[in-house]
Motif scaffolding. Structure first.
Motif, PDB file in Angstrom:
ATOM      1  N   ALA A 142       0.524  -0.946  -0.062  1.00 25.34           N
ATOM      2  CA  ALA A 142      -0.371  -0.279   0.386  1.00 25.34           C
ATOM      3  C   ALA A 142       0.878   1.886   0.139  1.00 25.34           C
ATOM      4  N   ILE A 143       0.718   2.559  -0.828  1.00 24.75           N
ATOM      5  CA  ILE A 143       1.279   3.653  -0.822  1.00 24.75           C
ATOM      6  C   ILE A 143       0.529   4.500  -1.024  1.00 24.75           C
ATOM      7  N   THR A 144       0.816   5.265   0.138  1.00 22.91           N
ATOM      8  CA  THR A 144       0.059   6.527   0.376  1.00 22.91           C
ATOM      9  C   THR A 144       0.479   7.849   0.126  1.00 22.91           C
ATOM     10  N   VAL A 145       0.238   8.863  -0.644  1.00 21.94           N
ATOM     11  CA  VAL A 145       1.075   9.947  -1.268  1.00 21.94           C
ATOM     12  C   VAL A 145      -0.085  11.473  -0.568  1.00 21.94           C
ATOM     13  N   ILE A 146       1.186  11.813   0.318  1.00 25.17           N
ATOM     14  CA  ILE A 146       0.402  13.522  -0.051  1.00 25.17           C
ATOM     15  C   ILE A 146       1.086  14.333  -0.810  1.00 25.17           C
ATOM     16  N   THR A 147      -0.748  14.590  -1.139  1.00 22.04           N
ATOM     17  CA  THR A 147      -0.704  15.939  -2.065  1.00 22.04           C
ATOM     18  C   THR A 147      -1.250  17.395  -1.650  1.00 22.04           C
ATOM     19  N   SER A 148      -1.593  17.601  -1.622  1.00 23.35           N
ATOM     20  CA  SER A 148      -2.072  19.342  -1.799  1.00 23.35           C
ATOM     21  C   SER A 148      -4.088  19.284  -2.114  1.00 23.35           C
ATOM     22  N   ASN A 149      -4.811  19.956  -1.581  1.00 25.78           N
ATOM     23  CA  ASN A 149      -5.955  20.326  -2.045  1.00 25.78           C
ATOM     24  C   ASN A 149      -5.803  21.564  -2.825  1.00 25.78           C
ATOM     25  N   SER A 160       2.476  27.112  -9.228  1.00 23.64           N
ATOM     26  CA  SER A 160       4.295  26.062  -9.420  1.00 23.64           C
ATOM     27  C   SER A 160       3.431  25.265  -8.229  1.00 23.64           C
ATOM     28  N   TYR A 161       3.506  25.946  -7.400  1.00 25.40           N
ATOM     29  CA  TYR A 161       3.078  24.673  -5.892  1.00 25.40           C
ATOM     30  C   TYR A 161       2.235  23.793  -6.304  1.00 25.40           C
ATOM     31  N   GLY A 162       1.022  24.033  -7.105  1.00 24.28           N
ATOM     32  CA  GLY A 162      -0.454  23.423  -7.179  1.00 24.28           C
ATOM     33  C   GLY A 162       0.632  22.686  -8.048  1.00 24.28           C
ATOM     34  N   ALA A 163       1.392  23.448  -9.384  1.00 29.44           N
ATOM     35  CA  ALA A 163       1.485  22.384 -10.779  1.00 29.44           C
ATOM     36  C   ALA A 163       2.083  21.233  -9.916  1.00 29.44           C
ATOM     37  N   SER A 164       2.955  21.220  -9.333  1.00 25.49           N
ATOM     38  CA  SER A 164       3.810  20.001  -8.612  1.00 25.49           C
ATOM     39  C   SER A 164       2.820  19.053  -8.134  1.00 25.49           C
ATOM     40  N   LYS A 165       1.891  19.478  -7.792  1.00 27.17           N
ATOM     41  CA  LYS A 165       1.278  18.727  -6.655  1.00 27.17           C
ATOM     42  C   LYS A 165       0.010  17.525  -7.094  1.00 27.17           C
ATOM     43  N   ALA A 166       0.107  18.541  -8.463  1.00 27.58           N
ATOM     44  CA  ALA A 166      -1.122  17.723  -9.831  1.00 27.58           C
ATOM     45  C   ALA A 166      -0.252  16.347 -10.221  1.00 27.58           C
ATOM     46  N   ALA A 167       0.851  17.417 -10.699  1.00 28.62           N
ATOM     47  CA  ALA A 167       1.927  16.191 -11.745  1.00 28.62           C
ATOM     48  C   ALA A 167       2.059  14.809 -10.529  1.00 28.62           C
TER      49      ALA A 167
END
Ligand SMILES: NC(=O)c1ccc[n+]([C@@H]2O[C@H](COP(=O)([O-])OP(=O)(O)OC[C@H]3O[C@@H](n4cnc5c(N)ncnc54)[C@H](O)[C@@H]3O)[C@@H](O)[C@H]2O)c1
Length: 265
Positions: A142-149, A160-167
Motif C-alpha cells: 500500500a502506497i499513500t502519497v500526501i499531495t495537497s488540495n 507552481s506548487y499546485g502544478a507540482s502536486k497535480a503532476a
C-alpha cells in the motif's frame, strides 16, 4: 483513530515514511510506531535521526532513520535497500516529503519552479515507482502519497506548487492502475491548511491563522467550514486508514482532509 492498538495490515508491517523530520511525516511515523509497525523514517534533513530517537523513546516499536534526497534516483534505491535490510520487506509506504514554493505566476525566482517540480513531482515519481516495483514483485503493498488540495483548487501565489502536486497526483493514479492487478494499492491524501512549519511559510502579507480559518476574499480563499486548521495527526489518521486492511478495496482514491475548505469531494 485508536492508536496504541493492533491494526490489521499495519501492526508488524515494515513501513517507510518520507519527510519524517517534518510536521506531517513525523505524525505519520509516530502513528505507525504506536500501532507497532517497524518504521523507517526518511528525510533529507539530518534531524530525522533525532526524530527517530524521540519516537523510539516513546514506543516499543522498532524505528530506524536514513538521510536521503528523494530527488536523487540512486539515493532512493539506496535508502530502500537500507530500509529493507533493517526492517524487512516493506509493505507500506507513506510519502510525505514535499516543499512549498510561493510567488506570483507572472515571475519566478531563478530555479524556483524547477526545485518545486523536482521535489514534489519527480521526487514523488521516484519514491512511488521504486516502492510499487518492489511491492508488485511480492504481490502486495500500500502506497499513500500526501499531495495537497492545491493540486485541484487554484490558490493565489501557489501556481507552481499546485502544478507540482497535480503532476504527482496524476502519476500516482496512473501507477496505481498499472499495479492494481498485482496487489498494490496507491492512494492520495490531499490536506488543506495543516499546522506545521510549511503552513507558516505559506503566509504572506496579512495572512495568519484567523484569515486561514475565516477566509480572505482578496485572495479568493473561502476559509475552513469546520473552523479549524488540521493538526498533523488528522492527516496521519487518514494515511493510517488507507494503509490498513480496512482500506483493502480502496485504490486510486484521493482523500481530501481539509475541513471542507475547497467545498469539494
Ligand atoms: N502543512 C500544510 O498546510 C500542507 C497542506 C497541504 C499539503 N501539505 C503537504 O504535506 C506534506 C508534508 O508537509 P509538512 O507540512 O509536514 O511540511 P514540512 O516542511 O514540515 O515537512 C516536509 C519535510 O519534507 C522534507 N523534504 C523536503 N525535500 C526533501 C527531499 N528532496 N528529500 C527528502 N525529504 C525532503 C523536509 O526536510 C521536511 O522535513 C508535503 O508534501 C506538503 O506539500 C502540507
Amino acid at each position: 483513530m485508536n492508536h496504541g492498538s493492533q491494526l490489521d495490515g499495519v501492526t508488524g508491517a515494515s513501513v517507510i515514511v518520507t519527510g519524517a523530520a517534518g510536521g506531517i511525516g513525523r505524525a505519520v511515523a509516530e502513528a505507525f510506531a504506536a500501532a507497532d509497525a517497524r518504521v523507517v523514517l526518511w528525510d533529507v534533513a539530518e534531524g530525522v535521526h533525532t526524530t527517530a530517537a524521540e519516537i523510539r523513546a516513546r514506543h516499543a516499536a522498532k524505528v530506524y532513520a536514513v538521510c536521503a534526497d528523494i530527488t536523487d534516483r540512486a539515493a532512493v534505491r539506496e535508502a530502500f535497500d537500507f530500509s529493507e535490510s533493517a526492517a524487512g520487506d516493506v509493505s507500506v509506504v507513506v510519502h510525505a516529503a514535499g516543499a512549498l514554493a510561493t510567488g506570483p505566476a507572472l515571475e519566478a525566482a531563478e530555479g524556483a519552479w524547477e526545485r518545486c517540480l523536482s521535489t514534489n513531482a519527480t521526487g514523488t515519481m521516484l519514491v512511488a515507482s521504486e516502492s510499487a516495483r518492489r511491492m508488485a514483485a511480492r504481490g502486495h503493498g500500500a502506497i499513500t502519497v500526501i499531495t495537497s488540495n492545491a493540486a485541484s483548487t487554484p490558490r493565489v501565489g501557489m501556481s507552481s506548487y499546485g502544478a507540482s502536486k497535480a503532476a504527482a497526483t496524476a502519476f500516482v493514479r496512473g501507477l496505481g492502475l498499472e499495479v492494481a492487478g498485482r496487489g498494490v494499492r496507491c492512494n492520495l491524501v490531499s490536506p488543506g491548511s495543516t499546522e506545521t512549519a510549511m503552513l507558516r511559510q505559506s503566509w504572506t502579507g496579512a495572512a495568519d491563522m484567523d484569515s486561514t480559518i475565516g477566509g480572505d476574499p482578496t485572495t479568493y480563499r473561502l476559509g475552513v467550514p469546520l473552523r479549524r486548521v488540521a493538526q498533523p495527526q488528522d492527516i496521519a489518521d487518514a494515511a493510517l486508514f488507507l494503509s490498513s486492511a480496512a482500506a483493502r478495496h480502496i485504490t486510486l482514491h484521493d482523500l481530501r482532509v481539509d475541513g471542507g475548505a475547497t467545498l469539494d469531494m
